[in-house]
Design an enzyme around this catalytic site. Structure first.
Site, PDB file in Angstrom:
ATOM      1  N   LYS A 168       1.202   5.715  -0.853  1.00 22.25           N
ATOM      2  CA  LYS A 168       0.382   6.944  -0.432  1.00 22.25           C
ATOM      3  C   LYS A 168      -0.828   7.284  -1.135  1.00 22.25           C
ATOM      4  O   LYS A 168      -1.688   7.703  -0.619  1.00 22.25           O
ATOM      5  CB  LYS A 168       1.251   8.158  -0.860  1.00 22.25           C
ATOM      6  N   PHE A 169      -0.942   6.807  -2.483  1.00 23.05           N
ATOM      7  CA  PHE A 169      -2.230   7.069  -3.152  1.00 23.05           C
ATOM      8  C   PHE A 169      -3.077   5.899  -3.689  1.00 23.05           C
ATOM      9  O   PHE A 169      -3.825   6.107  -4.327  1.00 23.05           O
ATOM     10  CB  PHE A 169      -1.785   7.891  -4.573  1.00 23.05           C
ATOM     11  N   GLY A 170      -2.494   4.703  -3.238  1.00 18.33           N
ATOM     12  CA  GLY A 170      -3.388   3.543  -3.645  1.00 18.33           C
ATOM     13  C   GLY A 170      -2.607   2.324  -3.231  1.00 18.33           C
ATOM     14  O   GLY A 170      -1.621   2.275  -2.404  1.00 18.33           O
TER      15      GLY A 170
ATOM     16  N   TYR B  79       7.490  -6.437 -11.903  1.00 14.92           N
ATOM     17  CA  TYR B  79       7.302  -7.103 -10.733  1.00 14.92           C
ATOM     18  C   TYR B  79       8.721  -7.271 -10.011  1.00 14.92           C
ATOM     19  O   TYR B  79       9.596  -7.922 -10.397  1.00 14.92           O
ATOM     20  CB  TYR B  79       6.312  -8.437 -10.775  1.00 14.92           C
TER      21      TYR B  79
ATOM     22  N   LYS C 113      15.650   6.259  -0.954  1.00 13.58           N
ATOM     23  CA  LYS C 113      15.661   5.865   0.366  1.00 13.58           C
ATOM     24  C   LYS C 113      15.172   4.405   0.105  1.00 13.58           C
ATOM     25  O   LYS C 113      14.751   3.883  -0.631  1.00 13.58           O
ATOM     26  CB  LYS C 113      14.756   6.929   1.427  1.00 13.58           C
TER      27      LYS C 113
ATOM     28  N   LYS D 140       0.711  -1.245  -0.008  1.00 15.11           N
ATOM     29  CA  LYS D 140       0.056  -0.010   0.006  1.00 15.11           C
ATOM     30  C   LYS D 140       0.842   1.280  -0.050  1.00 15.11           C
ATOM     31  O   LYS D 140       1.882   1.437   0.894  1.00 15.11           O
ATOM     32  CB  LYS D 140      -0.755  -0.033   1.328  1.00 15.11           C
TER      33      LYS D 140
ATOM     34  N   THR E 256      10.856  12.173   6.572  1.00 16.75           N
ATOM     35  CA  THR E 256      12.248  12.209   7.315  1.00 16.75           C
ATOM     36  C   THR E 256      13.189  13.109   6.589  1.00 16.75           C
ATOM     37  O   THR E 256      13.184  13.526   5.262  1.00 16.75           O
ATOM     38  CB  THR E 256      12.569  10.780   7.087  1.00 16.75           C
TER      39      THR E 256
ATOM     40  N   GLU F 260      12.961   2.599   1.148  1.00 14.98           N
ATOM     41  CA  GLU F 260      11.584   2.000   0.879  1.00 14.98           C
ATOM     42  C   GLU F 260      11.151   2.255  -0.689  1.00 14.98           C
ATOM     43  O   GLU F 260      10.456   1.634  -1.331  1.00 14.98           O
ATOM     44  CB  GLU F 260      10.543   3.259   1.517  1.00 14.98           C
ATOM     45  N   ASN F 261      12.184   3.026  -1.482  1.00 18.06           N
ATOM     46  CA  ASN F 261      12.111   3.202  -2.842  1.00 18.06           C
ATOM     47  C   ASN F 261      13.019   2.260  -3.590  1.00 18.06           C
ATOM     48  O   ASN F 261      12.949   2.224  -4.793  1.00 18.06           O
ATOM     49  CB  ASN F 261      12.298   4.748  -3.194  1.00 18.06           C
TER      50      ASN F 261
ATOM     51  N   ASP G  36       9.479   4.075  -7.842  1.00 21.43           N
ATOM     52  CA  ASP G  36       8.973   5.364  -7.331  1.00 21.43           C
ATOM     53  C   ASP G  36       9.421   6.413  -8.186  1.00 21.43           C
ATOM     54  O   ASP G  36       9.996   7.612  -7.470  1.00 21.43           O
ATOM     55  CB  ASP G  36       8.825   5.525  -5.990  1.00 21.43           C
TER      56      ASP G  36
ATOM     57  N   ASP H 210      14.628  11.230  -4.203  1.00 17.33           N
ATOM     58  CA  ASP H 210      13.801  10.698  -3.300  1.00 17.33           C
ATOM     59  C   ASP H 210      14.306   9.012  -2.863  1.00 17.33           C
ATOM     60  O   ASP H 210      13.852   8.292  -3.039  1.00 17.33           O
ATOM     61  CB  ASP H 210      12.206  10.805  -3.515  1.00 17.33           C
TER      62      ASP H 210
ATOM     63  N   LYS I  24      -0.084  -1.198 -10.167  1.00 20.58           N
ATOM     64  CA  LYS I  24      -0.219   0.191  -8.990  1.00 20.58           C
ATOM     65  C   LYS I  24      -1.881   0.622  -9.391  1.00 20.58           C
ATOM     66  O   LYS I  24      -1.907   1.365 -10.428  1.00 20.58           O
ATOM     67  CB  LYS I  24       1.036   0.854  -9.115  1.00 20.58           C
TER      68      LYS I  24
HETATM   69  P1  AMP Z   1       4.534   2.577  -3.602  1.00 21.23           P
HETATM   70  O1  AMP Z   1       2.938   2.840  -3.688  1.00 21.23           O
HETATM   71  O2  AMP Z   1       5.019   2.603  -4.691  1.00 21.23           O
HETATM   72  O3  AMP Z   1       4.823   3.039  -2.389  1.00 21.23           O
HETATM   73  O4  AMP Z   1       4.236   0.821  -3.165  1.00 21.23           O
HETATM   74  C1  AMP Z   1       3.818   0.472  -2.067  1.00 21.23           C
HETATM   75  C2  AMP Z   1       4.279  -0.967  -1.684  1.00 21.23           C
HETATM   76  O5  AMP Z   1       4.031  -2.169  -2.671  1.00 21.23           O
HETATM   77  C3  AMP Z   1       5.866  -0.976  -1.591  1.00 21.23           C
HETATM   78  O6  AMP Z   1       6.322  -0.665  -0.696  1.00 21.23           O
HETATM   79  C4  AMP Z   1       6.133  -2.589  -2.159  1.00 21.23           C
HETATM   80  O7  AMP Z   1       6.193  -3.126  -1.019  1.00 21.23           O
HETATM   81  C5  AMP Z   1       4.970  -2.917  -3.002  1.00 21.23           C
HETATM   82  N1  AMP Z   1       5.368  -2.711  -4.341  1.00 21.23           N
HETATM   83  C6  AMP Z   1       5.278  -1.442  -5.111  1.00 21.23           C
HETATM   84  N2  AMP Z   1       5.784  -1.777  -6.278  1.00 21.23           N
HETATM   85  C7  AMP Z   1       5.884  -3.004  -6.432  1.00 21.23           C
HETATM   86  C8  AMP Z   1       6.506  -3.843  -7.559  1.00 21.23           C
HETATM   87  N3  AMP Z   1       6.718  -3.355  -8.684  1.00 21.23           N
HETATM   88  N4  AMP Z   1       6.907  -5.241  -7.305  1.00 21.23           N
HETATM   89  C9  AMP Z   1       6.672  -5.538  -5.968  1.00 21.23           C
HETATM   90  N5  AMP Z   1       6.242  -4.822  -5.188  1.00 21.23           N
HETATM   91  C10 AMP Z   1       5.887  -3.496  -5.107  1.00 21.23           C
END
Ligand code: AMP
Length: 288
Positions: A32-34, A101, A147, A30, A180, A149-150, A163, A145, A51
């Protein structure tokens, strides 16, 4: 599937993607926007991450132009360490991004699980990042950006920058208030003009965090982190044990004067990287 998508983007007359083209699987995360879901394109059986972004959210924050521009940037980037955006489509309520993926998910999760990475893992990821950023900078794209998480990992443990950009500017105002500060270069926390060298600073921060498990300027409050960044208040704890070469690289990146930071090319040639980074760009879980 990837080449088909590319062709379609180049030729708007061709059939556009829609939700009917995909079988939707488990949720992957999940944002920020979906939400992000595992999905399979029905014809080719190609596995992707879908996404889903709610238009309402984008409209609320007036991000549609930015989202579109950044989606175009990400579609044009083709590098093994940059997460591919194959294409996008929308319906009345949602925008869908068809993404490569990343099977092993967030690098952050692996970092949290093990506390810190080995020098080999850290060097491999830093080398992958330096290569991806050199490619982006050549195309005049600054990520800003970066970090943990990205940063995502594919099934082979190859790092993928995700991202791309658009979330950057959406949060840039909040950075100074509630986001942060840890990964931001001094010129960014001070709101000064900045260039591609902000990404090189962030590589220094990440290298430190990979090896020690925490970012170097972490503090109780944002104000203290701000002060520590501005002073470049850098110290290396005695545990875990980290080699002198790794510390040398970090010290050459966390330099206040952005013009004196090590260049991406020099990072790739640094003895610590040369000695430790996997030339195949992969990190298996067993290395942990
Ligand atoms: P985001 O909205 O990009 O922050 O994605 C939310 C979460 O979904 C991320 O923290 C990942 O754990 C997972 N995620 C996003 N994109 C992918 C991807 N292309 N493949 C696998 N997991 C993803």
């Amino acid at each position: 599937m990837p080449s088909q998508t590319r062709r379609q983007n180049q030729n708007p007359q061709k059939k556009q993607w829609s939700l009917q083209d995909f079988e939707i699987g488990k949720p992957l995360g999940k944002g920020k926007f979906g939400r992000v879901y595992l999905a399979r394109e029905l014809k080719s059986k190609y596995i992707v991450a879908l996404k889903v972004i709610f238009k309402e959210q984008i409209e609320k924050y007036r991000l549609h132009h930015q989202l579109r521009r950044e989606m175009e940037i990400q579609t044009s980037l083709r590098h093994p360490n940059v997460l591919m955006l194959y294409g996008w489509f929308h319906d009345d309520e949602r925008i869908y991004l068809i993404l490569e993926y990343a099977h092993r998910g967030e690098l952050y999760r692996e970092l949290r699980k093990t506390g810190h990475l080995t020098e080999k893992q850290a060097a491999t990821y830093i080398a992958s990042l330096a290569q991806a950023l050199a490619y982006c900078h050549e195309k005049d794209v600054i990520h800003r950006d970066i970090k943990p998480e990205n940063l995502l990992l594919d099934h082979e443990g190859r790092l993928k920058i995700a991202d791309f950009g658009w979330s950057v500017q959406s949060t840039s105002k909040r950075h100074t208030m509630c986001g942060t500060l840890d990964y931001l270069a001094p010129e960014m926390v001070e709101n000064k003009a900045h260039d591609y060298a902000v990404d090189n600073w962030t590589l220094g921060i990440l290298c430190y965090e990979f090896l020690y498990g925490v970012p170097p300027f972490e503090a109780e409050s944002q104000t203290d982190t701000f002060r520590r960044i501005m002073k470049v208040d850098l110290s290396f704890p005695s545990t875990p044990q980290v080699s002198a070469e790794a510390k040398d690289l970090i010290s050459r990146l966390l330099v206040k004067d952005s013009s004196k930071r090590l260049s991406l090319q020099k990072i790739m040639e640094h003895p610590w990287i040369m000695k430790n980074a996997d030339p195949m760009d992969k990190c298996s879980k067993l290395d942990v």
